[in-house]
Design a protein around this motif. Structure first.
Motif, PDB file in Angstrom:
ATOM      1  N   ALA A  45       4.828  -2.153   3.838  1.00 13.15           N
ATOM      2  CA  ALA A  45       3.417  -1.797   3.672  1.00 13.15           C
ATOM      3  C   ALA A  45       3.197  -1.048   2.360  1.00 13.15           C
ATOM      4  O   ALA A  45       2.219  -1.294   1.645  1.00 13.15           O
ATOM      5  CB  ALA A  45       2.942  -0.958   4.855  1.00 13.15           C
ATOM      6  N   LYS A  46       4.111  -0.145   2.020  1.00 15.61           N
ATOM      7  CA  LYS A  46       3.990   0.587   0.755  1.00 15.61           C
ATOM      8  C   LYS A  46       4.147  -0.356  -0.431  1.00 15.61           C
ATOM      9  O   LYS A  46       3.424  -0.241  -1.419  1.00 15.61           O
ATOM     10  CB  LYS A  46       5.033   1.700   0.686  1.00 15.61           C
ATOM     11  N   ASP A  47       5.100  -1.286  -0.331  1.00 16.89           N
ATOM     12  CA  ASP A  47       5.312  -2.262  -1.413  1.00 16.89           C
ATOM     13  C   ASP A  47       4.069  -3.113  -1.634  1.00 16.89           C
ATOM     14  O   ASP A  47       3.652  -3.342  -2.774  1.00 16.89           O
ATOM     15  CB  ASP A  47       6.499  -3.172  -1.097  1.00 16.89           C
ATOM     16  N   ILE A  48       3.486  -3.574  -0.556  1.00 18.22           N
ATOM     17  CA  ILE A  48       2.305  -4.421  -0.668  1.00 18.22           C
ATOM     18  C   ILE A  48       1.132  -3.628  -1.226  1.00 18.22           C
ATOM     19  O   ILE A  48       0.383  -4.118  -2.078  1.00 18.22           O
ATOM     20  CB  ILE A  48       1.969  -5.065   0.694  1.00 18.22           C
ATOM     21  N   SER A  49       0.986  -2.397  -0.791  1.00 20.67           N
ATOM     22  CA  SER A  49      -0.079  -1.540  -1.317  1.00 20.67           C
ATOM     23  C   SER A  49       0.085  -1.339  -2.823  1.00 20.67           C
ATOM     24  O   SER A  49      -0.878  -1.377  -3.586  1.00 20.67           O
ATOM     25  CB  SER A  49      -0.064  -0.200  -0.595  1.00 20.67           C
ATOM     26  N   GLN A  50       1.307  -1.155  -3.252  1.00 21.33           N
ATOM     27  CA  GLN A  50       1.576  -1.009  -4.679  1.00 21.33           C
ATOM     28  C   GLN A  50       1.278  -2.319  -5.418  1.00 21.33           C
ATOM     29  O   GLN A  50       0.731  -2.303  -6.516  1.00 21.33           O
ATOM     30  CB  GLN A  50       3.022  -0.598  -4.908  1.00 21.33           C
ATOM     31  N   ASP A  51       1.627  -3.446  -4.808  1.00 23.12           N
ATOM     32  CA  ASP A  51       1.333  -4.742  -5.423  1.00 23.12           C
ATOM     33  C   ASP A  51      -0.169  -4.937  -5.614  1.00 23.12           C
ATOM     34  O   ASP A  51      -0.604  -5.530  -6.612  1.00 23.12           O
ATOM     35  CB  ASP A  51       1.897  -5.887  -4.571  1.00 23.12           C
ATOM     36  N   VAL A  52      -0.961  -4.439  -4.669  1.00 19.78           N
ATOM     37  CA  VAL A  52      -2.413  -4.533  -4.786  1.00 19.78           C
ATOM     38  C   VAL A  52      -2.884  -3.769  -6.021  1.00 19.78           C
ATOM     39  O   VAL A  52      -3.707  -4.259  -6.797  1.00 19.78           O
ATOM     40  CB  VAL A  52      -3.105  -4.007  -3.509  1.00 19.78           C
ATOM     41  N   PHE A  53      -2.338  -2.571  -6.221  1.00 18.00           N
ATOM     42  CA  PHE A  53      -2.707  -1.790  -7.396  1.00 18.00           C
ATOM     43  C   PHE A  53      -2.301  -2.500  -8.686  1.00 18.00           C
ATOM     44  O   PHE A  53      -3.057  -2.526  -9.657  1.00 18.00           O
ATOM     45  CB  PHE A  53      -2.067  -0.397  -7.366  1.00 18.00           C
ATOM     46  N   VAL A  54      -1.123  -3.087  -8.696  1.00 11.51           N
ATOM     47  CA  VAL A  54      -0.656  -3.796  -9.886  1.00 11.51           C
ATOM     48  C   VAL A  54      -1.587  -4.963 -10.198  1.00 11.51           C
ATOM     49  O   VAL A  54      -1.986  -5.170 -11.350  1.00 11.51           O
ATOM     50  CB  VAL A  54       0.798  -4.280  -9.710  1.00 11.51           C
ATOM     51  N   LYS A  55      -1.970  -5.716  -9.181  1.00 12.93           N
ATOM     52  CA  LYS A  55      -2.883  -6.841  -9.397  1.00 12.93           C
ATOM     53  C   LYS A  55      -4.248  -6.362  -9.865  1.00 12.93           C
ATOM     54  O   LYS A  55      -4.893  -7.007 -10.692  1.00 12.93           O
ATOM     55  CB  LYS A  55      -3.004  -7.678  -8.128  1.00 12.93           C
ATOM     56  N   LEU A  56      -4.674  -5.226  -9.358  1.00 14.80           N
ATOM     57  CA  LEU A  56      -5.950  -4.655  -9.785  1.00 14.80           C
ATOM     58  C   LEU A  56      -5.903  -4.278 -11.266  1.00 14.80           C
ATOM     59  O   LEU A  56      -6.849  -4.524 -12.013  1.00 14.80           O
ATOM     60  CB  LEU A  56      -6.293  -3.430  -8.937  1.00 14.80           C
ATOM     61  N   LEU A  57      -4.782  -3.714 -11.691  1.00 11.77           N
ATOM     62  CA  LEU A  57      -4.637  -3.335 -13.094  1.00 11.77           C
ATOM     63  C   LEU A  57      -4.521  -4.547 -14.012  1.00 11.77           C
ATOM     64  O   LEU A  57      -4.922  -4.491 -15.179  1.00 11.77           O
ATOM     65  CB  LEU A  57      -3.411  -2.438 -13.271  1.00 11.77           C
ATOM     66  N   GLU A  58      -3.949  -5.633 -13.503  1.00 13.50           N
ATOM     67  CA  GLU A  58      -3.749  -6.831 -14.310  1.00 13.50           C
ATOM     68  C   GLU A  58      -5.002  -7.696 -14.436  1.00 13.50           C
ATOM     69  O   GLU A  58      -5.033  -8.622 -15.238  1.00 13.50           O
ATOM     70  CB  GLU A  58      -2.624  -7.675 -13.726  1.00 13.50           C
ATOM     71  N   LEU A  59      -6.037  -7.391 -13.662  1.00 15.39           N
ATOM     72  CA  LEU A  59      -7.258  -8.195 -13.704  1.00 15.39           C
ATOM     73  C   LEU A  59      -7.947  -8.081 -15.056  1.00 15.39           C
ATOM     74  O   LEU A  59      -7.979  -7.018 -15.668  1.00 15.39           O
ATOM     75  CB  LEU A  59      -8.237  -7.729 -12.628  1.00 15.39           C
ATOM     76  N   ASP A  60      -8.506  -9.184 -15.483  1.00 19.77           N
ATOM     77  CA  ASP A  60      -9.272  -9.180 -16.729  1.00 19.77           C
ATOM     78  C   ASP A  60     -10.726  -8.791 -16.492  1.00 19.77           C
ATOM     79  O   ASP A  60     -11.436  -8.433 -17.421  1.00 19.77           O
ATOM     80  CB  ASP A  60      -9.225 -10.567 -17.386  1.00 19.77           C
ATOM     81  N   THR A  61     -11.165  -8.892 -15.258  1.00 15.87           N
ATOM     82  CA  THR A  61     -12.549  -8.565 -14.934  1.00 15.87           C
ATOM     83  C   THR A  61     -12.607  -7.269 -14.148  1.00 15.87           C
ATOM     84  O   THR A  61     -11.609  -6.809 -13.607  1.00 15.87           O
ATOM     85  CB  THR A  61     -13.196  -9.687 -14.085  1.00 15.87           C
ATOM     86  N   VAL A  62     -13.793  -6.717 -14.070  1.00 14.28           N
ATOM     87  CA  VAL A  62     -14.013  -5.499 -13.296  1.00 14.28           C
ATOM     88  C   VAL A  62     -14.670  -5.885 -11.981  1.00 14.28           C
ATOM     89  O   VAL A  62     -15.671  -6.599 -11.959  1.00 14.28           O
ATOM     90  CB  VAL A  62     -14.906  -4.505 -14.074  1.00 14.28           C
ATOM     91  N   ILE A  63     -14.090  -5.415 -10.901  1.00 10.74           N
ATOM     92  CA  ILE A  63     -14.642  -5.708  -9.580  1.00 10.74           C
ATOM     93  C   ILE A  63     -15.688  -4.648  -9.264  1.00 10.74           C
ATOM     94  O   ILE A  63     -15.418  -3.446  -9.399  1.00 10.74           O
ATOM     95  CB  ILE A  63     -13.528  -5.703  -8.517  1.00 10.74           C
ATOM     96  N   PRO A  64     -16.866  -5.073  -8.830  1.00 10.17           N
ATOM     97  CA  PRO A  64     -17.900  -4.088  -8.485  1.00 10.17           C
ATOM     98  C   PRO A  64     -17.420  -3.165  -7.361  1.00 10.17           C
ATOM     99  O   PRO A  64     -16.664  -3.567  -6.482  1.00 10.17           O
ATOM    100  CB  PRO A  64     -19.080  -4.935  -8.023  1.00 10.17           C
ATOM    101  N   TYR A  65     -17.891  -1.944  -7.406  1.00  9.11           N
ATOM    102  CA  TYR A  65     -17.478  -0.920  -6.458  1.00  9.11           C
ATOM    103  C   TYR A  65     -17.689  -1.355  -5.010  1.00  9.11           C
ATOM    104  O   TYR A  65     -16.828  -1.134  -4.162  1.00  9.11           O
ATOM    105  CB  TYR A  65     -18.254   0.376  -6.751  1.00  9.11           C
ATOM    106  N   ASP A  66     -18.799  -1.999  -4.719  1.00  9.45           N
ATOM    107  CA  ASP A  66     -19.111  -2.383  -3.341  1.00  9.45           C
ATOM    108  C   ASP A  66     -18.245  -3.542  -2.829  1.00  9.45           C
ATOM    109  O   ASP A  66     -18.173  -3.783  -1.629  1.00  9.45           O
ATOM    110  CB  ASP A  66     -20.596  -2.728  -3.194  1.00  9.45           C
ATOM    111  N   LYS A  67     -17.561  -4.249  -3.720  1.00  5.01           N
ATOM    112  CA  LYS A  67     -16.703  -5.365  -3.306  1.00  5.01           C
ATOM    113  C   LYS A  67     -15.215  -5.049  -3.448  1.00  5.01           C
ATOM    114  O   LYS A  67     -14.376  -5.860  -3.094  1.00  5.01           O
ATOM    115  CB  LYS A  67     -17.036  -6.605  -4.126  1.00  5.01           C
ATOM    116  N   LEU A  68     -14.911  -3.869  -3.942  1.00  4.13           N
ATOM    117  CA  LEU A  68     -13.531  -3.502  -4.224  1.00  4.13           C
ATOM    118  C   LEU A  68     -12.674  -3.417  -2.962  1.00  4.13           C
ATOM    119  O   LEU A  68     -11.561  -3.930  -2.917  1.00  4.13           O
ATOM    120  CB  LEU A  68     -13.491  -2.171  -4.981  1.00  4.13           C
TER     121      LEU A  68
END
Length: 157
Positions: free
Chosen positions: A31-54
């Motif tokens: 669970a911790k690994d997957i949570s960290q992977d989510v953060f990594v993917k968020l940082l690698e995104l080229d677009t900004v996700i709106p706050y309400d859809k994050l």
């Protein structure tokens, strides 16, 4: 929204995701690994996700990542079953612990060391090569030979 509020929100959602994944049957480490992977993917995104859809996006990525991890593990287990566990000559389940210890004592100290590093301490080949100051190819060859010697000794018992 200030950056501190945004960071706090991300941490809060991350903890929610970890609890959700644990509740779904994953180990805490996974669970911790997957949570960290989510953060990594968020940082690698080229677009900004709106706050309400994050939050929804983070959950979706976490669920997909856990499914991918589960599929990889199933494939890995299937390969192990096909390649290694089906070999009749290498079934430790039928071997008594005393026989195994006696067979290990019949090996050289180097062979014992590399087998223990690989299977007891679960070192990677690369790590073993660094520790023993040998090439990876030599470690692989020596491991193969040590396993063959161990098999032969177990057959003799």
């Amino acid at each position: 929204m200030k950056i501190h509020e945004y960071e706090d929100y991300l941490v809060k959602v991350s903890k929610e995701i970890m609890k959700y994944l644990i509740k779904m049957g994953l180990s805490e480490a996974d669970a911790k690994d997957i949570s960290q992977d989510v953060f990594v993917k968020l940082l690698e995104l080229d677009t900004v996700i709106p706050y309400d859809k994050l939050r929804a996006w983070m959950y979706q990525v976490a669920i997909r990542t856990s499914i991918d991890k589960h599929r990889r593990r199933q494939t890995y287990d299937r390969i192990l079953q096909e390649r290694y566990l089906s070999l009749e000559s290498w079934q430790l389940e039928q071997t008594e612990p005393d026989d195994l210890l006696q067979a290990l004592e019949g090996l050289t100290s180097y062979e014992q060391t590399i087998l223990m590093m690989k299977y007891d301490q679960q070192f990677q080949i690369k790590e073993m090569a660094l520790i023993l100051n040998l090439s990876e190819g030599k470690i692989k060859t020596d491991l193969y030979r040590a396993r063959q010697t161990l098999k032969q000794q177990l057959k003799e018992k």
